[in-house]
Design an enzyme around this catalytic site. Sequence first.
Site, PDB file in Angstrom:
ATOM      1  N   THR A 149      -3.065  -5.573   9.053  1.00 45.04           N
ATOM      2  CA  THR A 149      -3.248  -4.122   9.050  1.00 45.04           C
ATOM      3  C   THR A 149      -4.725  -3.852   9.305  1.00 45.04           C
ATOM      4  O   THR A 149      -5.494  -3.524   8.403  1.00 45.04           O
ATOM      5  CB  THR A 149      -2.778  -3.521   7.718  1.00 45.04           C
ATOM      6  OG1 THR A 149      -1.454  -3.975   7.439  1.00 45.04           O
ATOM      7  CG2 THR A 149      -2.768  -2.003   7.777  1.00 45.04           C
ATOM      8  N   SER A 185       0.835  -1.205   0.000  1.00 43.82           N
ATOM      9  CA  SER A 185       0.000   0.000   0.000  1.00 43.82           C
ATOM     10  C   SER A 185       0.869   1.255   0.000  1.00 43.82           C
ATOM     11  O   SER A 185       0.653   2.179  -0.793  1.00 43.82           O
ATOM     12  CB  SER A 185      -0.929  -0.003   1.218  1.00 43.82           C
ATOM     13  OG  SER A 185      -1.739  -1.155   1.236  1.00 43.82           O
ATOM     14  N   SER A 186       1.856   1.301   0.886  1.00 40.51           N
ATOM     15  CA  SER A 186       2.742   2.465   0.960  1.00 40.51           C
ATOM     16  C   SER A 186       3.547   2.634  -0.316  1.00 40.51           C
ATOM     17  O   SER A 186       3.913   3.752  -0.683  1.00 40.51           O
ATOM     18  CB  SER A 186       3.706   2.320   2.141  1.00 40.51           C
ATOM     19  OG  SER A 186       3.008   2.107   3.344  1.00 40.51           O
ATOM     20  N   GLY A 202       0.546  -4.469  11.291  1.00 38.65           N
ATOM     21  CA  GLY A 202       0.587  -3.602  10.133  1.00 38.65           C
ATOM     22  C   GLY A 202       0.166  -2.173  10.392  1.00 38.65           C
ATOM     23  O   GLY A 202       0.341  -1.315   9.521  1.00 38.65           O
ATOM     24  N   TYR A 260      -1.920 -10.864   3.400  1.00 44.09           N
ATOM     25  CA  TYR A 260      -2.010  -9.439   3.729  1.00 44.09           C
ATOM     26  C   TYR A 260      -3.473  -9.124   4.035  1.00 44.09           C
ATOM     27  O   TYR A 260      -4.322  -9.103   3.152  1.00 44.09           O
ATOM     28  CB  TYR A 260      -1.492  -8.623   2.551  1.00 44.09           C
ATOM     29  CG  TYR A 260      -1.368  -7.126   2.760  1.00 44.09           C
ATOM     30  CD1 TYR A 260      -1.739  -6.499   3.944  1.00 44.09           C
ATOM     31  CD2 TYR A 260      -0.851  -6.325   1.743  1.00 44.09           C
ATOM     32  CE1 TYR A 260      -1.609  -5.145   4.113  1.00 44.09           C
ATOM     33  CE2 TYR A 260      -0.718  -4.943   1.902  1.00 44.09           C
ATOM     34  CZ  TYR A 260      -1.099  -4.366   3.093  1.00 44.09           C
ATOM     35  OH  TYR A 260      -0.968  -3.003   3.257  1.00 44.09           O
ATOM     36  N   ASP A 316       1.087   0.932  12.565  1.00 49.70           N
ATOM     37  CA  ASP A 316       2.171   1.387  13.427  1.00 49.70           C
ATOM     38  C   ASP A 316       1.674   1.876  14.784  1.00 49.70           C
ATOM     39  O   ASP A 316       2.351   1.704  15.806  1.00 49.70           O
ATOM     40  CB  ASP A 316       2.938   2.510  12.732  1.00 49.70           C
ATOM     41  CG  ASP A 316       3.640   2.026  11.471  1.00 49.70           C
ATOM     42  OD1 ASP A 316       3.628   0.807  11.216  1.00 49.70           O
ATOM     43  OD2 ASP A 316       4.185   2.875  10.736  1.00 49.70           O
ATOM     44  N   GLU A 317       0.502   2.484  14.790  1.00 49.38           N
ATOM     45  CA  GLU A 317      -0.046   3.020  16.035  1.00 49.38           C
ATOM     46  C   GLU A 317      -0.493   1.924  17.001  1.00 49.38           C
ATOM     47  O   GLU A 317      -0.812   2.203  18.158  1.00 49.38           O
ATOM     48  CB  GLU A 317      -1.203   3.975  15.742  1.00 49.38           C
ATOM     49  CG  GLU A 317      -2.358   3.359  14.974  1.00 49.38           C
ATOM     50  CD  GLU A 317      -2.239   3.505  13.466  1.00 49.38           C
ATOM     51  OE1 GLU A 317      -3.287   3.722  12.833  1.00 49.38           O
ATOM     52  OE2 GLU A 317      -1.112   3.416  12.938  1.00 49.38           O
ATOM     53  N   LYS A 371       0.177 -10.470   7.626  1.00 50.43           N
ATOM     54  CA  LYS A 371       0.381  -9.029   7.857  1.00 50.43           C
ATOM     55  C   LYS A 371      -0.984  -8.458   8.207  1.00 50.43           C
ATOM     56  O   LYS A 371      -1.867  -8.331   7.358  1.00 50.43           O
ATOM     57  CB  LYS A 371       0.953  -8.352   6.620  1.00 50.43           C
ATOM     58  CG  LYS A 371       1.187  -6.849   6.775  1.00 50.43           C
ATOM     59  CD  LYS A 371       1.718  -6.249   5.474  1.00 50.43           C
ATOM     60  CE  LYS A 371       2.100  -4.792   5.604  1.00 50.43           C
ATOM     61  NZ  LYS A 371       0.967  -3.903   5.894  1.00 50.43           N
TER      62      LYS A 371
END
Length: 309
Positions: free
Chosen positions: A168, A49-50, A190, A138, A192-193, A166
Amino acid sequence: MVNDLLGERLFSAAVTPMAADESVDLDALAAMIDADLTRGVEGLYVCGSSGEGVLLSEAERKSIARTAVTVAAGRAPVVSHIGAMSTGEAIRLAEDAKDAGITAISMIPPLYYGYSTPDVVRHFRAVIDAVDLPFVLYNIPQFTGRDISEGGFEELLELPQVVGVKHTSRNLYGAERIIQRYPHLSLINGFDEFYLPALSIGARGAIGTTVGVQIELFLALRRRFSANDLEGARAVQARINDTVEAMVAEGVFGAAKHLGGKNSVPLGDCRRPLPALDDAARSRLDQVWERLQENIARTAAEERVASEV
């Protein structure tokens, strides 16, 4: 026994640098990867995605994966996202990834046509069976409309080729259920927060958009968690989240390029229709960068003091 291919590593969900004409800038990609690995990033996840994977051509995705393997040069594992709208394209990307020396491949479910869960399972299975490479599912339901942790993917999760998920997603209950039911898999955070909350339920590593931007804080959080310093780990998670919140406010992918470029070379804008940052956004992100450097220095100072006690 947990498959240890990915371990507890902190992977950067790498952005894809773009030139002014929106072509992929492989030289900038190489510089970024080298800088991130030098700073402590422990793995690379490309074309996700990034990395604007679904906006890239098949040829571009192949060249990015090959560049990442070449630059990493064995210093860190490289996972390539090969999710595609057609099974054939995904297989071709997987075959090229294996030829390039990719560590593992990863896929989102196919989009748009409203496939049934059995349709998606067959799609995944065709790719897994076609190429002998470790595979990471994912799970990103906010983009795909499908939460792998809610069931229907048991056949895939039990395959020996599948080494991790993964995750997210904000569904930490679903993540915990995967960990309990499939103890051989690595559940990889996935969001970060959510790194600290994910670690608390048994997740191992992380693959994140801001990992490359603030790897120093992620490493510090992991050290504190491993030392049972939960108060200290929470403090670092809050600092990570300060950066995440500010980046999301400006558009997280463009923000990741702007801030990531400060550690290496300019990384350009995102490919349209993703929006470009305007001058005001860049100015605000410059202030975010300054606060981040303060947080990194503060965290390092705290660890020096703690080591002297």
